[in-house]
Design a protein around this motif. Structure first.
Motif, PDB file in Angstrom:
ATOM      1  N   PHE A 171       0.866  -1.117  -0.007  1.00 12.89           N
ATOM      2  CA  PHE A 171      -0.154  -0.009  -0.027  1.00 12.89           C
ATOM      3  C   PHE A 171       0.677   1.257   0.093  1.00 12.89           C
ATOM      4  CE2 PHE A 171      -4.219  -1.562   2.135  1.00 12.89           C
ATOM      5  CZ  PHE A 171      -4.192  -2.498   1.103  1.00 12.89           C
ATOM      6  N   PHE A 172       1.821   1.176   0.909  1.00 12.48           N
ATOM      7  CA  PHE A 172       2.891   2.298   1.025  1.00 12.48           C
ATOM      8  C   PHE A 172       3.563   2.522  -0.404  1.00 12.48           C
ATOM      9  CE2 PHE A 172       2.727   1.206   5.529  1.00 12.48           C
ATOM     10  CZ  PHE A 172       1.708   2.139   5.796  1.00 12.48           C
ATOM     11  N   MET A 173       4.013   1.540  -0.910  1.00 15.66           N
ATOM     12  CA  MET A 173       4.753   1.832  -2.044  1.00 15.66           C
ATOM     13  C   MET A 173       3.796   2.214  -3.130  1.00 15.66           C
ATOM     14  SD  MET A 173       8.085   1.291  -1.635  1.00 15.66           S
ATOM     15  CE  MET A 173       7.959   2.159   0.060  1.00 15.66           C
ATOM     16  N   PHE A 174       2.911   1.582  -3.584  1.00 16.69           N
ATOM     17  CA  PHE A 174       1.768   2.000  -4.451  1.00 16.69           C
ATOM     18  C   PHE A 174       1.392   3.360  -4.416  1.00 16.69           C
ATOM     19  CE2 PHE A 174       0.401  -2.510  -6.159  1.00 16.69           C
ATOM     20  CZ  PHE A 174       1.356  -2.265  -7.009  1.00 16.69           C
ATOM     21  N   GLY A 175       1.118   3.678  -3.056  1.00 20.73           N
ATOM     22  CA  GLY A 175       0.487   5.098  -2.633  1.00 20.73           C
ATOM     23  C   GLY A 175       1.733   6.291  -3.126  1.00 20.73           C
ATOM     24  N   MET A 176       3.001   5.806  -2.740  1.00 18.36           N
ATOM     25  CA  MET A 176       4.273   6.631  -3.004  1.00 18.36           C
ATOM     26  C   MET A 176       4.432   6.720  -4.778  1.00 18.36           C
ATOM     27  SD  MET A 176       7.036   6.849  -0.594  1.00 18.36           S
ATOM     28  CE  MET A 176       7.015   7.050   1.357  1.00 18.36           C
ATOM     29  N   ALA A 177       4.398   5.777  -5.253  1.00 20.31           N
ATOM     30  CA  ALA A 177       4.547   5.642  -6.725  1.00 20.31           C
ATOM     31  C   ALA A 177       3.268   6.471  -7.114  1.00 20.31           C
ATOM     32  CB  ALA A 177       4.561   4.404  -7.069  1.00 20.31           C
ATOM     33  N   GLY A 178       2.463   6.340  -6.840  1.00 20.22           N
ATOM     34  CA  GLY A 178       0.984   7.242  -7.666  1.00 20.22           C
ATOM     35  C   GLY A 178       0.216   6.351  -8.497  1.00 20.22           C
ATOM     36  N   VAL A 179       0.038   4.866  -7.979  1.00 25.11           N
ATOM     37  CA  VAL A 179      -0.991   3.985  -8.616  1.00 25.11           C
ATOM     38  C   VAL A 179      -2.335   4.299  -8.311  1.00 25.11           C
ATOM     39  CG1 VAL A 179      -1.217   1.444  -9.134  1.00 25.11           C
ATOM     40  CG2 VAL A 179       1.071   2.477  -8.811  1.00 25.11           C
ATOM     41  N   PRO A 180      -3.122   4.199  -9.287  1.00 28.29           N
ATOM     42  CA  PRO A 180      -4.593   4.428  -8.656  1.00 28.29           C
ATOM     43  C   PRO A 180      -4.990   3.170  -8.080  1.00 28.29           C
ATOM     44  CG  PRO A 180      -4.751   4.514 -10.960  1.00 28.29           C
ATOM     45  CD  PRO A 180      -3.121   4.422 -10.460  1.00 28.29           C
ATOM     46  N   PRO A 181      -6.005   2.860  -7.129  1.00 27.22           N
ATOM     47  CA  PRO A 181      -6.442   3.897  -6.343  1.00 27.22           C
ATOM     48  C   PRO A 181      -6.062   4.479  -5.120  1.00 27.22           C
ATOM     49  CG  PRO A 181      -7.393   1.800  -5.997  1.00 27.22           C
ATOM     50  CD  PRO A 181      -6.335   1.537  -6.729  1.00 27.22           C
ATOM     51  N   TRP A 182      -4.778   4.210  -4.692  1.00 23.37           N
ATOM     52  CA  TRP A 182      -3.953   4.708  -3.891  1.00 23.37           C
ATOM     53  C   TRP A 182      -3.849   6.181  -3.564  1.00 23.37           C
ATOM     54  CZ3 TRP A 182      -3.106  -0.165  -5.614  1.00 23.37           C
ATOM     55  CH2 TRP A 182      -3.383  -1.097  -4.712  1.00 23.37           C
ATOM     56  N   VAL A 183      -3.714   6.962  -2.569  1.00 24.03           N
ATOM     57  CA  VAL A 183      -3.903   8.279  -2.419  1.00 24.03           C
ATOM     58  C   VAL A 183      -2.968   9.103  -3.102  1.00 24.03           C
ATOM     59  CG1 VAL A 183      -2.724   8.486  -0.392  1.00 24.03           C
ATOM     60  CG2 VAL A 183      -4.608  10.031  -0.743  1.00 24.03           C
ATOM     61  N   GLY A 184      -1.829   8.427  -3.362  1.00 25.99           N
ATOM     62  CA  GLY A 184      -0.651   9.133  -3.987  1.00 25.99           C
ATOM     63  C   GLY A 184      -1.039   9.562  -5.508  1.00 25.99           C
TER      64      GLY A 184
END
Lengths: 205, 479
Positions: free
Chosen positions: B375-388
């Motif tokens: 979750f954290f890595m996808f969030g930082m990478a900017g993958v939808p639907p994570w918040v990044g």
């Protein structure tokens, strides 16, 4: 007139002390000359009615900073010959700085003597005006927030310094004040009963 | 409220009182019972958060002759800073206990740092801003050097201290120029003076350039980023977690208050400088992160890249841009706290899980926490639907609205490069065999909060609306 005489007297002593800082062979003497120089500049500040700065200069620089300097000089045990040896080596740099400063001073004097550019002197203050009081009035009203934060920073510096340096070593000799206060005479001295012994007086005439 | 006319400043006053209480109470706590200090620190944070909610007004309120301001922006930043510091304290607790570093000073210095952050978010004069910055920086220097037996900690603390002092000096030099030219220390006074064309001239820009250098140093933007990877790597992980999270909120306040509140009229002048900093940060941060094998260092370079995004959002000079910068910073802080929380979770007594290889086979060891790291890595990478993804999308749309398509293209390309090193962590976790199979030693409350932190990154991404609305409303009331 008297004011001018005072100014030149203290200014000459100041310059003499500053030269003494450089030429003193003993580093402790150099530090003492620096104390004298600070003291003379404080008097010069008094002469232009900046009492607060004068007092702070004596309290902070002479009272605290120079004492630290003395501590450091005494702890480092600097070799006298080594210090005086570098004199000629740094001479070119010193001359360069001196020339720069003289040029700047000359420019400022020239600027001040040009009519119309700057005021002739300091604005005179009314009788009974105290700049210490004026500073205090601003410091504790308008700038009270910044003043308090500065106090917090000092507290933080104490905490940080203790964090980084205090350690509990085994076998450290520490005072236990409670035990010291609670001690009774009986714990310290034990009175031992012994039979009285007659001194041997036989050898005396 | 209890502080009478000073009630808008109640959060700072409360926190300072609580710091003094913790300081005294910690003296009487024995080393084995250090958890008392931890709970006292958490209680201080709770009381401070309550003071923010109960006492600090939303509407623009000045105090202390205009050197303090309480508005919606300061409130939001303060609440988030308190929250991330609390999470950081919790993650740090088990690590500190296992490594025999459980000392009251960690929490005390952390609280002092938070006080600095809060002072900065509420600063309305350059003097207050500078003093807040010094409060924050001083506690960070001490925190980095906190582990006295580690040579790398001492080295990075020294580096941080020297470079930080240079940055403070640069900032102060810029402040002195601006004060000399505008005759005001307060941001509203500066803004009023700058409208005068006679003042808005070369010397003012000169001073402003120095201030921007100081800000870029504190943000860690390229080319003033040299300290950041070394400090991230050299500091103990709980300290890195602290440095990587809450101070970013303060840096955002620093740039918004100085460049937008104070020198907003000069937008055209500072725009170019900010753009260069932002683009360099994006490119250098993302490209250099690929070459890292140490995860703390990798996250350090990733922080530089994220700073690039925040700076580009501010570069646009529009309300949309400022709202996007606020949203980006708030969500980045949540993700950074979680990612470093995972590094702490994998560490144990005498072992620092700071290499990427330490994440190998995490899925086999703990499927749930591998999912959280994902979750954290996808969030930082900017993958939808994570918040990044939404954070990046907001910035890109603000940049497009402002009419800079090439910048948007650079941002997208940089994100694609960045995705590589985030995905590499995920690859290690799921498709590589584990090298060590030790059991995590974290307490149950740490595990729960870390899980909530990971789920928040996903949930915020699925329903970002409320936070986005909050950011837009805050920026609208302030500017």
């Amino acid at each position: 007139m008297f004011h001018t005489i005072l100014f030149y007297f203290f200014a000459i002593v100041l310059i003499g002390a500053a030269i003494g800082v450089i030429f003193a062979r003993n580093p402790v003497h150099a530090v003492m000359f620096l104390v004298l120089a600070f003291f003379q500049s404080a008097v010069l500040w008094l002469l232009i009615e900046a009492e607060f700065l004068a007092i702070v200069l004596v309290l902070v620089y002479v009272g605290a900073v120079m004492v630290l300097f003395l501590f450091v000089v005494m702890m480092l045990d600097i070799n006298v010959e080594e210090v005086s040896g570098g004199y000629t080596r740094y001479l070119p740099l010193g001359v360069l700085v001196a020339v720069l400063m003289v040029t700047e001073l000359a420019q400022i004097i020239w600027l001040r003597s040009t009519p119309g550019i700057s005021a002739a002197g300091f604005a005179s203050t009314p009788d009974g005006y105290s700049n210490t009081k004026a500073l205090g009035a601003v410091l504790y009203t308008e700038h009270v927030y910044a003043f308090e934060i500065a106090a917090v920073i000092l507290l933080l510096a104490i905490v940080a310094a203790i964090t980084l340096t205090m350690r509990k070593r085994p076998g450290l000799k520490q005072q236990d004040i409670a035990a010291q206060v609670a001690v009774r005479a009986a714990d310290r001295i034990r009175i031992v009963k012994m039979d009285a012994v007659k001194p041997d007086t036989g050898s005396e005439p | 409220m209890i502080f009478g006319q000073f009630s808008p400043a109640a959060p700072e006053i409360t926190l300072l009182i609580m710091i003094c209480i913790v300081l005294i109470a910690d003296l009487f706590v024995e080393d084995e019972k250090r958890a008392t200090t931890f709970w006292l620190a958490i209680a201080s944070l709770a009381v401070t958060a309550w003071a923010v909610l109960a006492s600090a007004p939303d509407a623009h309120t000045l105090l202390f002759d205009g050197s303090y301001v309480s508005d919606a922006l300061s409130q939001v930043l303060k609440l988030f800073a308190i929250g991330t510091v609390a999470i950081g304290f919790l993650y740090a607790r088990d690590y500190l206990r296992q490594n025999k570093l459980m000392k009251g000073e960690y929490y005390l210095l952390g609280l002092f740092g938070l006080l600095g952050i809060m002072i900065m978010t509420s600063a309305n004069s350059m003097l207050t801003m500078y003093l807040g910055l010094e409060t924050l920086s001083l506690s960070l220097y001490a925190l980095v050097a906190f582990d006295r037996n580690s040579a790398t900690s001492a080295e990075s603390a020294m580096k941080y201290f020297v470079l930080g002092a240079i940055a403070s000096g640069t900032l102060l030099y810029g402040i002195s120029w601006i004060y000399g030219i505008t005759g005001s220390l307060q941001f509203d006074g500066i803004a009023a003076a700058v409208r005068n064309d006679a003042i808005n001239s070369m010397p003012l820009w000169f001073g402003m350039a120095f201030m921007i250098v100081g800000i870029a140093f504190k943000f860690g933007a390229v080319p003033f980023h040299m300290w950041l990877p070394d400090v991230y790597q050299g500091a103990r992980t709980p300290v890195t977690l602290y440095i990587a999270s809450a101070p970013k909120l303060a840096a955002l306040a620093l740039i918004l208050r100085i460049l937008v509140d104070g020198l907003g009229e000069l937008h055209v002048v500072w725009q170019g400088m900010i753009m260069v900093l932002a683009v360099l940060s994006l490119v250098v941060g993302n490209v250099v992160a690929i070459a890292q094998t140490n995860i703390k260092r990798m996250l350090g370079y990733s922080a530089i890249a994220h700073v690039g995004f925040i700076l580009i959002a501010i570069f646009t000079g529009s309300q949309d841009g400022y709202a996007a910068a606020l949203f980006y910073t708030l969500t980045y802080v949540v993700m950074a706290a979680g990612a470093f929380g995972m590094v702490i979770l994998l560490s144990r007594k005498g072992f620092e899980a700071e290499n990427l290889a330490d994440f190998k086979g995490l899925n086999a060891r703990s499927p749930w926490f591998a999912l959280m790291m994902l979750f954290f890595m996808f969030g930082m990478a900017g993958v939808p639907p994570w918040v990044g993804f939404f954070a990046k999308l907001n910035v890109i749309s603000a940049v497009l609205n402002a009419g800079f398509p090439i910048l948007a293209l650079i941002m997208v390309l940089a994100s694609v490069i960045g995705a590589y090193y985030y995905l590499r962590v995920i690859w290690y976790m799921y498709f590589d065999a584990a090298e060590d199979r030790s059991v995590f030693q974290a307490d149950i409350d740490t595990r729960i909060v870390l899980s909530l932190n990971g789920v928040a990154v996903l949930v915020l991404g699925i329903i970002p609306g409320w936070l986005l609305t909050l950011c837009i409303n805050v920026i609208r009331t302030v500017y």
